[in-house]
Design an enzyme around this catalytic site. Structure first.
Site, PDB file in Angstrom:
ATOM      1  N   ASP A 127      -3.083  -4.165  12.762  1.00  0.00           N
ATOM      2  CA  ASP A 127      -2.410  -4.371  11.152  1.00  0.00           C
ATOM      3  C   ASP A 127      -2.183  -5.992  11.608  1.00  0.00           C
ATOM      4  OD1 ASP A 127       0.097  -3.063   9.052  1.00  0.00           O
ATOM      5  OD2 ASP A 127      -0.098  -5.542   9.522  1.00  0.00           O
TER       6      ASP A 127
ATOM      7  N   ARG B 275       0.740  -1.220  -0.094  1.00  0.00           N
ATOM      8  CA  ARG B 275      -0.140  -0.056   0.080  1.00  0.00           C
ATOM      9  C   ARG B 275       0.871   1.333  -0.113  1.00  0.00           C
ATOM     10  NH1 ARG B 275      -4.980   0.934   3.921  1.00  0.00           N
ATOM     11  NH2 ARG B 275      -3.309   0.470   5.478  1.00  0.00           N
TER      12      ARG B 275
ATOM     13  N   ASP C  87       1.284  -7.737  10.647  1.00  0.00           N
ATOM     14  CA  ASP C  87       2.229  -7.481  11.961  1.00  0.00           C
ATOM     15  C   ASP C  87       1.704  -8.615  13.147  1.00  0.00           C
ATOM     16  OD1 ASP C  87       3.840  -5.772  10.979  1.00  0.00           O
ATOM     17  OD2 ASP C  87       2.970  -4.077  11.700  1.00  0.00           O
TER      18      ASP C  87
ATOM     19  N   THR D 114      -0.906   7.489  -1.058  1.00  0.00           N
ATOM     20  CA  THR D 114      -2.054   7.501  -1.823  1.00  0.00           C
ATOM     21  C   THR D 114      -3.126   6.283  -1.430  1.00  0.00           C
ATOM     22  OG1 THR D 114      -1.269   6.000  -3.156  1.00  0.00           O
ATOM     23  CG2 THR D 114      -0.764   8.150  -3.818  1.00  0.00           C
TER      24      THR D 114
HETATM   25  N1  URA Z   1      -4.677  -3.683   6.974  1.00  0.00           N
HETATM   26  C1  URA Z   1      -4.383  -4.231   8.153  1.00  0.00           C
HETATM   27  O1  URA Z   1      -3.706  -5.102   8.466  1.00  0.00           O
HETATM   28  N2  URA Z   1      -5.366  -3.633   9.279  1.00  0.00           N
HETATM   29  C2  URA Z   1      -6.266  -2.660   8.708  1.00  0.00           C
HETATM   30  O2  URA Z   1      -7.065  -2.239   9.821  1.00  0.00           O
HETATM   31  C3  URA Z   1      -6.403  -2.446   7.509  1.00  0.00           C
HETATM   32  C4  URA Z   1      -5.527  -2.751   6.598  1.00  0.00           C
END
Ligand code: URA
Length: 210
Positions: A201, A105, A204, A109
């Site tokens: 995330d 990502r 993670d 943007t």
């Molecule tokens: N990706 C993630 O891991 N968590 C989110 O909340 C959004 C995208």
């Protein structure tokens, strides 16, 4: 909600998802729970898979009985968090083929940028199940399905753990014929493109990188 969104409300899935949301859930537990949810979600996602009748000999007589051709199923993990879904799904369909889409990502943007794409060659007779725990902005999902669609598979489904309403809308604006299977639809995205309340995330938390 449209017929294109399958909200999987089974209490076992919901219970495990609640445990995953807790910020003090360990990496080990998070990974194990995602594995278990992958198995449970696979039952729902595969519910209407085509079956073939084959002849089997029971100890008493021959009969026609249904089978799924697992090799026709391609599980495509959107890296890296989609990888966390794979093991559980493969436990249910061990002969499925596996593809990968690598996207990151752009932090400014929030657009998806591709760095890897690998799926089986002969996609025309295969049913694709795209895996990514988080349908947030929907940009990665749209870009992945764009690429997969170009290989002309027989069907495409998208499976996530959490979806944001904005992501669902974006995804179905681009791919109005692709059903989404999700365990929850959360309130919204925050200014960083994270799902809230969400679970943080996913990559993670699966890989323990934070
Ligand atoms: N990706 C993630 O891991 N968590 C989110 O909340 C959004 C995208």
């Amino acid at each position: 909600m449209t017929d294109l969104v399958h909200h999987l409300t089974h209490p076992l899935i919901q219970h495990k998802l609640t445990l995953m949301r807790r910020k003090d859930t360990s990496t080990n537990s998070f990974r194990r729970l995602l594995h278990e949810i992958g198995i449970l979600m696979a039952y729902e996602v595969l519910r209407d898979m085509p079956v073939q009748m084959i002849t089997v000999e029971t100890p008493l007589e021959a009969m026609q009985a249904p089978t799924i051709d697992g090799k026709k199923i391609v599980l495509v993990a959107i890296m890296r968090a989609g990888q966390g879904f794979l093991d559980g799904m493969l436990e249910v369909v061990p002969s499925a083929r596996v593809g990968h889409v690598g996207l990151f990502r752009d932090p400014e943007t929030l657009n998806a940028v591709e760095y890897y794409f690998k799926v089986p060659h002969d996609m025309g007779e295969r049913d694709v199940i795209v895996l990514d725990p988080m349908l947030a902005t929907g940009n990665s999902a749209v870009a992945s399905v764009d690429r997969i669609r170009a290989t002309k598979p027989r069907s495409i489904r998208f499976v996530c753990l959490l979806a944001a309403p904005e992501g669902l809308a974006n995804f179905h604006q681009h791919h109005p014929d692709v059903p989404v299977y999700t365990a929850a639809i959360d309130r919204q995205l925050n200014e960083h493109g994270y799902i809230v309340p969400g679970l943080g995330d996913a990559g993670d938390r699966i890989f323990g990188t934070k």
